[in-house]
Scaffold this active site. Structure first.
Site, short mmCIF file in Angstrom:
data_model
loop_
_atom_site.label_atom_id
_atom_site.label_comp_id
_atom_site.label_asym_id
_atom_site.label_seq_id
_atom_site.Cartn_x
_atom_site.Cartn_y
_atom_site.Cartn_z
N LYS A 6 0.83 -1.21 0.00
CA LYS A 6 0.00 0.00 0.00
C LYS A 6 0.86 1.25 0.00
O LYS A 6 0.54 2.24 -0.66
CB LYS A 6 -0.95 0.00 1.20
CG LYS A 6 -1.99 -1.09 1.06
CD LYS A 6 -3.32 -0.70 1.67
CE LYS A 6 -4.41 -1.67 1.25
NZ LYS A 6 -4.81 -2.57 2.33
N LYS A 36 -10.04 -5.38 -5.78
CA LYS A 36 -10.68 -4.13 -6.21
C LYS A 36 -9.66 -3.16 -6.79
O LYS A 36 -9.88 -2.54 -7.82
CB LYS A 36 -11.42 -3.49 -5.04
CG LYS A 36 -12.84 -4.00 -4.91
CD LYS A 36 -13.45 -3.63 -3.58
CE LYS A 36 -13.80 -4.90 -2.82
NZ LYS A 36 -14.22 -4.68 -1.46
N LYS A 55 -3.88 -11.97 -8.56
CA LYS A 55 -4.95 -11.88 -7.57
C LYS A 55 -6.14 -11.04 -8.05
O LYS A 55 -5.93 -10.00 -8.68
CB LYS A 55 -4.37 -11.26 -6.30
CG LYS A 55 -5.32 -11.26 -5.12
CD LYS A 55 -4.78 -10.46 -3.96
CE LYS A 55 -5.94 -9.83 -3.22
NZ LYS A 55 -5.55 -8.86 -2.21
P1 TYM Z 1 -10.67 -7.55 2.48
O1 TYM Z 1 -11.84 -6.66 2.60
O2 TYM Z 1 -9.50 -7.13 1.66
O3 TYM Z 1 -11.09 -8.95 1.96
C1 TYM Z 1 -12.14 -9.66 2.60
C2 TYM Z 1 -11.90 -11.14 2.52
O4 TYM Z 1 -11.82 -11.55 1.15
C3 TYM Z 1 -10.63 -12.28 0.96
N1 TYM Z 1 -10.12 -12.03 -0.40
C4 TYM Z 1 -9.64 -12.99 -1.18
N2 TYM Z 1 -9.49 -14.31 -0.98
C5 TYM Z 1 -8.99 -15.03 -1.98
N3 TYM Z 1 -8.61 -14.49 -3.18
C6 TYM Z 1 -8.74 -13.18 -3.44
N4 TYM Z 1 -8.40 -12.68 -4.62
C7 TYM Z 1 -9.26 -12.36 -2.39
N5 TYM Z 1 -9.51 -11.03 -2.29
C8 TYM Z 1 -10.04 -10.85 -1.05
C9 TYM Z 1 -9.66 -11.78 2.02
O5 TYM Z 1 -8.66 -12.71 2.28
C10 TYM Z 1 -10.58 -11.57 3.18
O6 TYM Z 1 -10.81 -12.78 3.88
N6 TYM Z 1 -8.16 -7.15 6.66
C11 TYM Z 1 -9.33 -7.79 6.12
C12 TYM Z 1 -10.63 -7.37 6.80
C13 TYM Z 1 -10.59 -7.57 8.26
C14 TYM Z 1 -10.66 -8.83 8.93
C15 TYM Z 1 -10.59 -8.49 10.33
C16 TYM Z 1 -10.77 -10.14 8.52
C17 TYM Z 1 -10.50 -6.59 9.20
N7 TYM Z 1 -10.49 -7.16 10.43
C18 TYM Z 1 -10.63 -9.50 11.28
C19 TYM Z 1 -10.81 -11.13 9.48
C20 TYM Z 1 -10.74 -10.81 10.84
C21 TYM Z 1 -9.40 -7.36 4.67
O7 TYM Z 1 -8.78 -6.44 4.26
O8 TYM Z 1 -10.21 -8.00 3.94
#
Ligand code: TYM
Length: 359
Positions: free
Chosen positions: A115, A226, A223
């Site tokens: 980032k 967004k 990957k």
């Molecule tokens: P975020 O919003 O980026 O993504 C949400 C979930 O989707 C999964 N994900 C993917 N899995 C496989 N392949 C992909 N291309 C892909 N893109 C997204 C992410 O692994 C995630 O599970 N930090 C987290 C949000 C968060 C969270 C937490 C999760 C905040 N606090 C506590 C679990 C527990 C995040 O950025 O997710």
């Protein structure tokens, strides 16, 4: 919501609509786990703030995500659904836990480096070690103050608190979040050992015994995400989704039997393994091996199999999304429950740390 069940916690940032990466990496498991665990699923609106979204967009996206959770099959009678910012105890414990987190370990986190690189306009190649010095210098440099904010750096602390404040055992997330989970375990261990307590369980990723999922993009990238702009969304209509799949990157095709598979084609197979029947995948892989594969056919089949999963969800999203009364009730009830548990843990943590009243 039964006290004897193991606690599951996971969340998704409110940065837009949910895509197939979110679905296969996280959401699908949320739905599968809700019968057997005490599940708490939330919308990470505070985490979304790390990239300074437009306020109206952030607001709209919280509703989008909760609607998509419900449409995908999360049942508020079985699982607790809440918005992160409705639980202010999270923000308080985040401050407290940060006292035990090193700036160095945060700066070395892959997601932070990615980032920061992006914000600073550096090449996004996380193998380039020489970049680390550049990033550090530019972050410290006065002109970059706004671009790499402290919230981005302490993102893993906030995520750890989301998990630890609920005392979660299992955290269903995609592969990209594994480092954050590793840090969460480390922070929990450190806190427990510093204060001679067993307050925080060490959580693990969970994908029904299988390895964590990484859903690829169809543009030849590693990957789906967004910020990569390569997403297939649950809300995409038939036409849009078909078009995206038919435009997927491929190559010139195998020239000799059993040729190695290029990344863009492997990505198509990976998506197919997630969405299609095993015999369908096998047929296309055999066709690749004996050079008779037609990528057009593969894409058509893949689009069909994806649509079979996403279209019913899309229909429910369209049905639900104007039902503000229902969605509001779900979030209010879920928020209260999540707060109840969070307040309990926060009280314990403060007591352990010495923040006690004598007056
Ligand atoms: P975020 O919003 O980026 O993504 C949400 C979930 O989707 C999964 N994900 C993917 N899995 C496989 N392949 C992909 N291309 C892909 N893109 C997204 C992410 O692994 C995630 O599970 N930090 C987290 C949000 C968060 C969270 C937490 C999760 C905040 N606090 C506590 C679990 C527990 C995040 O950025 O997710």
């Amino acid at each position: 919501m039964d006290n004897n069940k193991e606690i599951v916690l996971s969340g998704i940032r409110s940065t837009g609509n949910l895509h197939l990466g979110n679905y296969f990496g996280a959401l699908r498991n949320f739905v599968k786990m809700q019968d057997d665990y005490d599940c708490r699923f939330f919308i990470a609106d505070l985490h979304a703030l790390t990239t300074n979204p437009d306020p109206d967009e952030l607001h709209a996206n919280v509703k989008n995500i909760v609607t998509e959770y419900l449409a995908a099959g999360i049942d508020p009678e079985k699982a607790t659904i809440f918005v992160q910012s409705d639980v202010p105890e999270i923000s308080e414990l985040y401050l407290l836990l940060n006292m035990h987190v090193g700036i160095g370990e945060l700066m070395r986190t892959t997601s932070f480096k990615d980032k920061a690189r992006k914000a600073l306009g550096l090449k996004n190649d996380n193998t380039a070690d020489e970049d680390d010095d550049k990033i550090e210098q530019q972050i410290i440099g006065a002109d970059s103050n706004k671009r790499v904010n402290a919230g981005l750096l302490t993102y893993p602390t906030l995520m750890a608190v989301d998990i630890l404040i609920q005392k979660a055992h299992k955290v269903p997330v995609g592969k990209d979040q594994e480092q954050h989970l590793e840090l969460t375990r480390r922070f929990a261990r450190r806190f427990n050992s510093f204060y001679h307590t067993d307050l925080f369980p060490e959580p693990t990723n969970y994908n029904f015994g299988a390895a964590a999922v990484k859903v690829p993009g169809l543009d030849g990238s590693g990957k789906m995400g967004k910020s990569e702009g390569n997403c297939l969304y649950l809300i995409d209509d038939e036409k849009v989704l078909r078009k995206k799949v038919m435009r997927a990157m491929t190559d010139e095709g195998p020239k000799e039997p059993n040729s190695p598979v290029s990344l863009p084609v492997q990505n198509l197979f990976t998506l197919m393994e997630l969405t299609s029947k095993p015999e369908v995948v096998r047929n296309f892989k055999d066709a690749y091996a004996n050079c008779s594969i037609r990528y057009g056919d593969l894409k058509k089949q893949l689009a069909e199999d994806i649509l079979a999963i996403t279209l019913p969800i899309r229909e429910r999203i369209l049905e639900l999304r104007n039902d503000d009364a229902y969605i509001g009730r779900v979030l209010r009830e879920g928020g209260e429950r999540a707060r109840y548990y969070a307040a309990q843990t926060l009280r314990e943590a403060k007591e352990i740390m010495g923040i006690r009243k004598f007056y």
